[in-house]
Write a protein that holds these residues in place. Structure first.
Motif, PDB file in Angstrom:
ATOM      1  N   GLY A   1      -6.082   6.778  -0.519  1.00  0.00           N
ATOM      2  CA  GLY A   1      -6.640   5.956   0.773  1.00  0.00           C
ATOM      3  C   GLY A   1      -5.802   6.747   2.111  1.00  0.00           C
ATOM      4  O   GLY A   1      -5.766   8.635   2.123  1.00  0.00           O
TER       5      GLY A   1
ATOM      6  N   GLU B   1      -4.091   4.048  -6.275  1.00  0.00           N
ATOM      7  CA  GLU B   1      -4.144   4.332  -4.745  1.00  0.00           C
ATOM      8  C   GLU B   1      -4.222   5.744  -5.815  1.00  0.00           C
ATOM      9  O   GLU B   1      -5.076   6.603  -4.775  1.00  0.00           O
ATOM     10  CB  GLU B   1      -3.420   3.690  -4.174  1.00  0.00           C
TER      11      GLU B   1
ATOM     12  N   ARG C   1      -2.278   0.225  -8.087  1.00  0.00           N
ATOM     13  CA  ARG C   1      -3.104  -0.362  -6.983  1.00  0.00           C
ATOM     14  C   ARG C   1      -4.345   0.542  -7.586  1.00  0.00           C
ATOM     15  O   ARG C   1      -5.453   0.078  -6.531  1.00  0.00           O
ATOM     16  CB  ARG C   1      -2.082  -0.631  -5.920  1.00  0.00           C
TER      17      ARG C   1
ATOM     18  N   SER D   1       1.960   3.035   3.634  1.00  0.00           N
ATOM     19  CA  SER D   1       2.719   1.439   4.050  1.00  0.00           C
ATOM     20  C   SER D   1       3.491   1.901   4.008  1.00  0.00           C
ATOM     21  O   SER D   1       5.604   1.723   4.054  1.00  0.00           O
ATOM     22  CB  SER D   1       2.283   0.451   4.105  1.00  0.00           C
TER      23      SER D   1
ATOM     24  N   ALA E   1       1.442   3.007  -6.792  1.00  0.00           N
ATOM     25  CA  ALA E   1       0.280   3.366  -6.057  1.00  0.00           C
ATOM     26  C   ALA E   1      -0.574   3.296  -7.514  1.00  0.00           C
ATOM     27  O   ALA E   1      -1.664   3.616  -7.212  1.00  0.00           O
ATOM     28  CB  ALA E   1       0.829   4.689  -5.203  1.00  0.00           C
TER      29      ALA E   1
ATOM     30  N   SER F   1       1.145  -1.079   0.074  1.00  0.00           N
ATOM     31  CA  SER F   1      -0.013  -0.050   0.048  1.00  0.00           C
ATOM     32  C   SER F   1       0.634   0.772  -0.209  1.00  0.00           C
ATOM     33  O   SER F   1       1.762   1.430   0.653  1.00  0.00           O
ATOM     34  CB  SER F   1      -0.481   0.185   1.400  1.00  0.00           C
TER      35      SER F   1
END
Length: 219
Positions: free
Chosen positions: A219, A170, A168, A106, A165, A103
């Protein structure tokens, strides 16, 4: 545009004028790679003692206890030697890897946690680095070497994190992220020029309060 594509575009556009990404591989006798660190340490101490403009390859050779030819077998110019010396100093402070935790937030946290704690000796070296950066304003060869050996690494690290990101979901795929790594490095430079530490607290503020909102983090 993804950061990785922008970095590759810049690299391709300057391919003919940029130095290589490490000690030059020259034909002939096999080189003793153990001398590399000695030469680079000598270059950095030489800059600290006399400044970049007054530093000569003879000075570096004398400080390292090697012949000048040994330096030129590895690097083509004083600019390359000094830029590599700065890069070596930074690597010695701690590994510069690309976290991949799954993520964006993170990954950012892992990047912050990996930031080394600089001591007074490091602060002295940072002042030397700032002096070299100042000299680069008037020296295109030095500027290219710093960009290639020093700035390219953090640019690629943050760029890879942001690009993943996007993959994904995000970060919106239409966001232009290409300038964000340079925003971070620019703010770090301003911080250092003002004599304040680039510590985890500062980097966290930059990444969480500036970079993530500009990237459009979902996020």
């Amino acid at each position: 545009m993804s950061v990785s594509k922008e970095v590759n575009k810049l690299a391709t556009g300057r391919q003919d004028q940029r130095p290589s990404s490490g000690p030059a591989v020259r034909q002939g006798r096999r080189q003793d790679r153990s001398l590399d660190a000695t030469i680079l340490d000598a270059a950095l101490s030489g800059v600290a003692a006399v400044g970049y403009d007054r530093l000569t390859m003879d000075d570096v050779a004398g400080r390292a206890g090697v012949g000048k030819a040994a330096i030129y077998r590895r690097w083509a110019s004083k600019a390359e030697v000094v830029a590599n010396a700065i890069a070596q100093w930074r690597r010695a402070r701690g590994p510069i890897g690309v976290p991949d935790t799954g993520s964006l937030r993170s990954d950012i946290e892992a990047l912050i946690e990996a930031l080394p704690a600089y001591d007074e000796n490091d602060a002295s070296t940072i002042r030397v680095v700032l002096g070299v950066a100042t000299a680069a304003v008037q020296d295109a060869t030095l500027a290219a070497a710093i960009d290639d050996f020093v700035l390219s690494v953090p640019r690629q690290v943050l760029g890879s994190i942001l690009d993943r990101a996007v993959t994904r979901g995000e970060i919106p795929p239409d966001r232009d992220l290409s300038l964000l790594p340079d925003v971070v490095m620019g703010l770090n430079m301003v911080r250092m020029v003002s004599g304040r530490p680039v510590d985890q607290l500062f980097v966290r503020r930059v990444l969480e309060d500036i970079v993530l909102p500009l990237a459009g983090c979902r996020g």
